[in-house]
Scaffold this motif. Structure first.
Motif, PDB file in Angstrom:
ATOM      1  N   ALA A   1       0.832  -1.205   0.000  1.00 29.73           N
ATOM      2  CA  ALA A   1       0.000   0.000   0.000  1.00 29.73           C
ATOM      3  C   ALA A   1       0.861   1.247   0.000  1.00 29.73           C
ATOM      4  N   GLU A   2       1.964   1.186   0.762  1.00 32.71           N
ATOM      5  CA  GLU A   2       2.860   2.344   0.815  1.00 32.71           C
ATOM      6  C   GLU A   2       3.481   2.588  -0.543  1.00 32.71           C
ATOM      7  N   PHE A   3       3.913   1.506  -1.223  1.00 32.65           N
ATOM      8  CA  PHE A   3       4.507   1.666  -2.539  1.00 32.65           C
ATOM      9  C   PHE A   3       3.489   2.216  -3.523  1.00 32.65           C
ATOM     10  N   THR A   4       2.237   1.702  -3.439  1.00 30.56           N
ATOM     11  CA  THR A   4       1.191   2.176  -4.341  1.00 30.56           C
ATOM     12  C   THR A   4       0.948   3.653  -4.129  1.00 30.56           C
ATOM     13  N   GLU A   5       0.882   4.030  -2.854  1.00 29.61           N
ATOM     14  CA  GLU A   5       0.650   5.433  -2.535  1.00 29.61           C
ATOM     15  C   GLU A   5       1.809   6.288  -3.032  1.00 29.61           C
ATOM     16  N   ALA A   6       3.022   5.750  -2.914  1.00 35.47           N
ATOM     17  CA  ALA A   6       4.202   6.503  -3.335  1.00 35.47           C
ATOM     18  C   ALA A   6       4.174   6.759  -4.836  1.00 35.47           C
ATOM     19  N   CYS A   7       3.533   5.866  -5.600  1.00 31.90           N
ATOM     20  CA  CYS A   7       3.469   6.014  -7.051  1.00 31.90           C
ATOM     21  C   CYS A   7       2.215   6.745  -7.517  1.00 31.90           C
ATOM     22  N   SER A   8       1.380   7.129  -6.571  1.00 33.65           N
ATOM     23  CA  SER A   8       0.167   7.843  -6.936  1.00 33.65           C
ATOM     24  C   SER A   8       0.522   9.303  -7.198  1.00 33.65           C
ATOM     25  N   CYS A   9       0.511   9.701  -8.449  1.00 35.94           N
ATOM     26  CA  CYS A   9       0.939  11.059  -8.778  1.00 35.94           C
ATOM     27  C   CYS A   9       0.217  11.536 -10.030  1.00 35.94           C
ATOM     28  N   SER A  10       0.081  12.833 -10.128  1.00 38.72           N
ATOM     29  CA  SER A  10      -0.552  13.430 -11.297  1.00 38.72           C
ATOM     30  C   SER A  10       0.497  13.665 -12.380  1.00 38.72           C
ATOM     31  N   PRO A  11       0.100  13.672 -13.638  1.00 41.97           N
ATOM     32  CA  PRO A  11       1.041  13.980 -14.722  1.00 41.97           C
ATOM     33  C   PRO A  11       1.633  15.376 -14.535  1.00 41.97           C
TER      34      PRO A  11
ATOM     35  N   ASP B   1      19.425  10.614  -4.005  1.00 40.69           N
ATOM     36  CA  ASP B   1      19.196  10.253  -2.609  1.00 40.69           C
ATOM     37  C   ASP B   1      20.358  10.712  -1.742  1.00 40.69           C
ATOM     38  N   SER B   2      20.323  10.349  -0.469  1.00 40.35           N
ATOM     39  CA  SER B   2      21.345  10.821   0.473  1.00 40.35           C
ATOM     40  C   SER B   2      22.730  10.271   0.155  1.00 40.35           C
ATOM     41  N   ASN B   3      22.797   9.210  -0.645  1.00 41.10           N
ATOM     42  CA  ASN B   3      24.080   8.624  -1.037  1.00 41.10           C
ATOM     43  C   ASN B   3      24.536   9.112  -2.412  1.00 41.10           C
ATOM     44  N   ASP B   4      23.904  10.200  -2.883  1.00 37.18           N
ATOM     45  CA  ASP B   4      24.228  10.768  -4.202  1.00 37.18           C
ATOM     46  C   ASP B   4      23.997   9.757  -5.315  1.00 37.18           C
ATOM     47  N   THR B   5      22.940   8.978  -5.165  1.00 35.92           N
ATOM     48  CA  THR B   5      22.542   8.002  -6.174  1.00 35.92           C
ATOM     49  C   THR B   5      21.275   8.491  -6.852  1.00 35.92           C
ATOM     50  N   LEU B   6      21.234   8.420  -8.180  1.00 39.20           N
ATOM     51  CA  LEU B   6      20.050   8.849  -8.916  1.00 39.20           C
ATOM     52  C   LEU B   6      19.014   7.734  -8.906  1.00 39.20           C
ATOM     53  N   ARG B   7      17.837   8.059  -8.393  1.00 36.63           N
ATOM     54  CA  ARG B   7      16.732   7.104  -8.358  1.00 36.63           C
ATOM     55  C   ARG B   7      15.556   7.657  -9.144  1.00 36.63           C
ATOM     56  N   VAL B   8      14.901   6.794  -9.892  1.00 37.38           N
ATOM     57  CA  VAL B   8      13.743   7.207 -10.683  1.00 37.38           C
ATOM     58  C   VAL B   8      12.581   6.274 -10.391  1.00 37.38           C
ATOM     59  N   ASN B   9      11.366   6.771 -10.586  1.00 35.54           N
ATOM     60  CA  ASN B   9      10.176   5.939 -10.430  1.00 35.54           C
ATOM     61  C   ASN B   9       9.119   6.365 -11.439  1.00 35.54           C
ATOM     62  N   LEU B  10       7.971   5.743 -11.371  1.00 34.87           N
ATOM     63  CA  LEU B  10       6.928   5.974 -12.357  1.00 34.87           C
ATOM     64  C   LEU B  10       6.388   7.397 -12.332  1.00 34.87           C
ATOM     65  N   CYS B  11       6.635   8.131 -11.257  1.00 36.31           N
ATOM     66  CA  CYS B  11       6.163   9.514 -11.168  1.00 36.31           C
ATOM     67  C   CYS B  11       7.126  10.499 -11.843  1.00 36.31           C
TER      68      CYS B  11
ATOM     69  N   VAL C   1      21.585   4.497 -12.843  1.00 32.76           N
ATOM     70  CA  VAL C   1      20.264   4.934 -12.419  1.00 32.76           C
ATOM     71  C   VAL C   1      19.587   3.748 -11.746  1.00 32.76           C
ATOM     72  N   PHE C   2      18.970   3.989 -10.587  1.00 34.25           N
ATOM     73  CA  PHE C   2      18.313   2.916  -9.851  1.00 34.25           C
ATOM     74  C   PHE C   2      16.804   3.128  -9.836  1.00 34.25           C
ATOM     75  N   THR C   3      16.071   2.001  -9.911  1.00 36.81           N
ATOM     76  CA  THR C   3      14.614   2.058  -9.870  1.00 36.81           C
ATOM     77  C   THR C   3      14.092   0.790  -9.213  1.00 36.81           C
ATOM     78  N   GLY C   4      12.792   0.762  -8.896  1.00 36.74           N
ATOM     79  CA  GLY C   4      12.191  -0.399  -8.272  1.00 36.74           C
ATOM     80  C   GLY C   4      12.216  -1.611  -9.193  1.00 36.74           C
ATOM     81  N   PRO C   5      12.142  -2.831  -8.634  1.00 33.78           N
ATOM     82  CA  PRO C   5      12.272  -4.056  -9.436  1.00 33.78           C
ATOM     83  C   PRO C   5      11.058  -4.375 -10.304  1.00 33.78           C
ATOM     84  N   SER C   6       9.952  -3.674 -10.110  1.00 35.10           N
ATOM     85  CA  SER C   6       8.762  -3.909 -10.927  1.00 35.10           C
ATOM     86  C   SER C   6       7.892  -2.661 -10.913  1.00 35.10           C
ATOM     87  N   SER C   7       6.949  -2.595 -11.848  1.00 36.16           N
ATOM     88  CA  SER C   7       6.051  -1.441 -11.893  1.00 36.16           C
ATOM     89  C   SER C   7       5.169  -1.388 -10.650  1.00 36.16           C
ATOM     90  N   ALA C   8       4.883  -2.544 -10.059  1.00 38.85           N
ATOM     91  CA  ALA C   8       4.097  -2.585  -8.829  1.00 38.85           C
ATOM     92  C   ALA C   8       4.823  -1.893  -7.684  1.00 38.85           C
TER      93      ALA C   8
END
Length: 217
Positions: free
Chosen positions: A18-28, A114-124, A86-93
């Motif tokens: 649920a937390e992951f789903t909420e984290a990906c809930s975003c407007s265009p 992130d705090s370790n100077d690593t670029l992270r991307v997600n569906l948002c 570039v780092f991202t989650g292991p699945s779209s879920a």
């Protein structure tokens, strides 16, 4: 006792999902707003992909991520030095972004450090194939979009809609054209004028003084 542990584990998993789903809930986002909100904006090819473990969560479970190795073609916004991974989650879920990793396709990639100077991307995040961008969008990356970072692009998702502050521009592509890749996204930038208000400006070059001095859209 074993059943209680299993139930607790299931509840923990569902809670995490649920937390992951909420984290990906975003407007265009309009490309300009995405540019302004991002820590990093690059044009790059993805040349490698692998699953990695980046640590453990609070319960001791491994945190798995997808690591994309990238060849940076150009940096429009970001830290000194080229971005190589570039780092991202292991699945779209889990908010993960799927990119072609054979090195043939170029992408516009926006994301957060992130705090370790690593670029992270997600569906948002705003991630598009380079060839799908309009010429105006490509030329706007950098100075022109940066000029509008004191403004805010507000999406109109249903009518009626309006802005609540002079520093906002109303983005109506969805309600007018049925797509978030419409005319305003492809051809316009929201720019601040000399009176402090913001308005849409069309073109791939910075606005002229006569536009900046206009008080009404």
């Amino acid at each position: 006792m074993k059943m209680s542990v299993a139930v607790a584990a299931l509840l923990l998993f569902l809670s995490g999902s649920a937390e992951f789903t909420e984290a990906c809930s975003c407007s265009p986002e309009h490309p300009q707003q995405a540019y302004c909100n991002a820590d990093v904006v690059i044009r790059a090819k993805v040349v490698g992909r692998k699953e990695v473990v980046t640590g453990n969560d609070a319960y001791g479970y491994p945190i798995k991520m997808i690591q994309y190795d990238v060849k940076q073609m150009k940096m429009y916004k970001g830290p000194d030095g080229a971005i190589e991974t570039v780092f991202t989650g292991p699945s779209s879920a889990l908010c993960g972004v799927t990119l072609e990793s054979d090195g043939r396709k170029e992408y516009l990639i926006t994301g957060k450090m992130d705090s370790n100077d690593t670029l992270r991307v997600n569906l948002c995040d705003y991630i598009e194939s380079w060839e799908s961008l309009s010429l105006t969008q490509k030329k706007s990356l950098g100075e022109r979009y940066q000029m509008g970072c004191d403004c805010k692009v507000v999406q109109c998702s249903s009518i009626p809609c309006s802005i609540s502050d002079p520093s906002e521009c109303l983005w109506t592509d969805w309600v007018v054209e049925g797509t978030v890749q419409g005319t305003q996204a492809q051809l316009y930038t929201c720019v601040k004028r000399t009176d402090g208000s913001c308005a849409w400006y069309r073109g791939s070059t910075p606005p002229k003084k006569d536009f900046m001095d206009i008080e009404e859209p």
